[in-house]
Design an enzyme around this catalytic site. Structure first.
Site, PDB file in Angstrom:
ATOM      1  N   ILE A   1      -8.282   8.412   8.900  1.00 40.59           N
ATOM      2  CA  ILE A   1      -9.649   8.994   8.393  1.00 40.59           C
ATOM      3  C   ILE A   1     -10.463   7.981   8.769  1.00 40.59           C
ATOM      4  CG2 ILE A   1     -10.876  10.134   6.545  1.00 40.59           C
ATOM      5  CD1 ILE A   1      -8.230  11.864   7.361  1.00 40.59           C
TER       6      ILE A   1
ATOM      7  N   TYR B   1       0.865  -1.417   0.208  1.00 37.76           N
ATOM      8  CA  TYR B   1      -0.019  -0.024  -0.060  1.00 37.76           C
ATOM      9  C   TYR B   1       0.786   1.104   0.076  1.00 37.76           C
ATOM     10  CZ  TYR B   1      -3.392   3.375   1.482  1.00 37.76           C
ATOM     11  OH  TYR B   1      -4.276   4.423   1.619  1.00 37.76           O
TER      12      TYR B   1
END
Lengths: 250, 78
Positions: free
Chosen positions: A191, A158
């Site tokens: 988030i 990622y």
């Protein structure tokens, strides 16, 4: 008070059906932009389009295609071209998170992550830049990640895919500046989205404690920064990656 | 008729006289057809024929003759 008015702007957002993408769609609709929402879930996209059209009186088109497949990107942009010859803003938001320690990483995982998080940014930007050049200006905003800047355990794939997005941002900014297309990125921290809900309670707490502001960010926090980068408030900003992370340290 | 439109697109995008637009005209063979002009030419062709060309076709468009061959793939009769 400064008001952001994008009434004459055409905006394409990838991965718009939820999370940061949906928050961006709402922000751009509130600013009066004409929207083209991409995602893989066509029913969700249509429902969001309908909601935004009703609520803000804007024109909204759903463009369901898979950004990880280059032939679908090509068809998606051909569809966009039929709807409008003009594109002012592209938000490359679509992304996937699939963590694994290095010993457990599979080639399929690498391919899928890069296809969705990285290659899609290149291909969508390629077509978008062609449309933007016709209008003489444009703004491309890429959604990177704090992991692409500083790395993290279990996130080599990622992190690499998002670090590449920052590299793309810097190079494209230089290449497209002469034709008045700005290219910037945001690097969200922790988030609250569907992607981060996959974390275990222990990991969640650990991440929370690493944030100087002491709270998890929201999709709206990121969408607001993206709106700024799309607007006339940032006309001299290009090649930048703006952290939206509440002072997070990893 | 479409061939005439293609020819005029070349004239306009490359800013060259019509007599210069022949099958033998090749990319980078004249100073007016460089990489920047190539993208202007692509935009002009896309506007005239209302199609969006594939990236592979943009790269393959190495001559006026090749341009006609590529546009035929988009159901343009030329």
């Amino acid at each position: 008070m400064i008001e952001i008015n994008l009434a004459d702007k055409h905006v394409l957002i990838t991965g718009a059906s939820r999370g940061i993408g949906a928050a961006c769609a709402k922000n751009f609709a509130a600013a009066g932009a004409t929207l083209y929402l991409n995602g893989r879930e066509s029913e969700k996209l249509s429902a969001l389009c309908l909601q935004l059209s009703d609520e803000y009186g804007v024109t909204c088109h759903s463009l369901p295609f898979n950004v990880s497949k280059v032939d679908e990107v090509q068809q998606g942009f051909q569809q966009l071209f039929k709807l409008t010859k003009k594109l002012d803003v592209l938000v490359n938001n679509a992304g996937i998170l699939d963590d694994a320690l290095i010993g457990m990483v599979t080639p399929t995982q690498v391919e899928n992550t890069f296809a969705t998080n990285t290659y899609s940014v290149l291909y969508c930007s390629q077509y978008a830049a062609r449309l933007m050049q016709r209008g003489g200006s444009g703004s491309i905003i890429n959604v990177a990640s704090i992991i692409g800047r500083v790395g993290n355990t279990g996130q080599a794939v990622y992190g690499a895919s998002k670090a590449a997005v920052i590299g793309i941002t810097k190079s494209l900014a230089k290449e497209l500046a002469p034709v008045n297309i700005r290219v910037n990125a945001v690097a969200p921290g922790f988030i609250e989205t569907d992607m981060t809900k996959q974390l275990s309670p222990d990991k969640y707490q650990e991440r929370l404690e690493s944030i100087a502001m002491g709270r998890v960010g929201t999709a709206d926090n990121v969408a607001d920064t993206i709106l700024f980068l799309a607007s006339n408030l940032s006309t001299y900003v290009t090649g930048q990656t703006i952290g939206v992370d509440g002072g997070m340290l990893i | 008729m479409s061939e005439e439109k293609i020819k005029q697109a070349f004239v306009k995008a490359l800013a060259i006289p019509e007599e210069q637009v022949k099958d033998s005209l090749e990319y980078n063979s004249i100073k007016e057809w460089d990489s920047t002009a190539h993208m202007i030419l692509i935009a002009e062709l896309e506007d005239v024929f209302e199609v969006m060309l594939d990236t592979d076709d943009i790269i393959d468009m190495s001559s006026y003759a090749k341009a006609k061959e590529i546009l035929r793939k988009y159901d343009i009769d030329c």
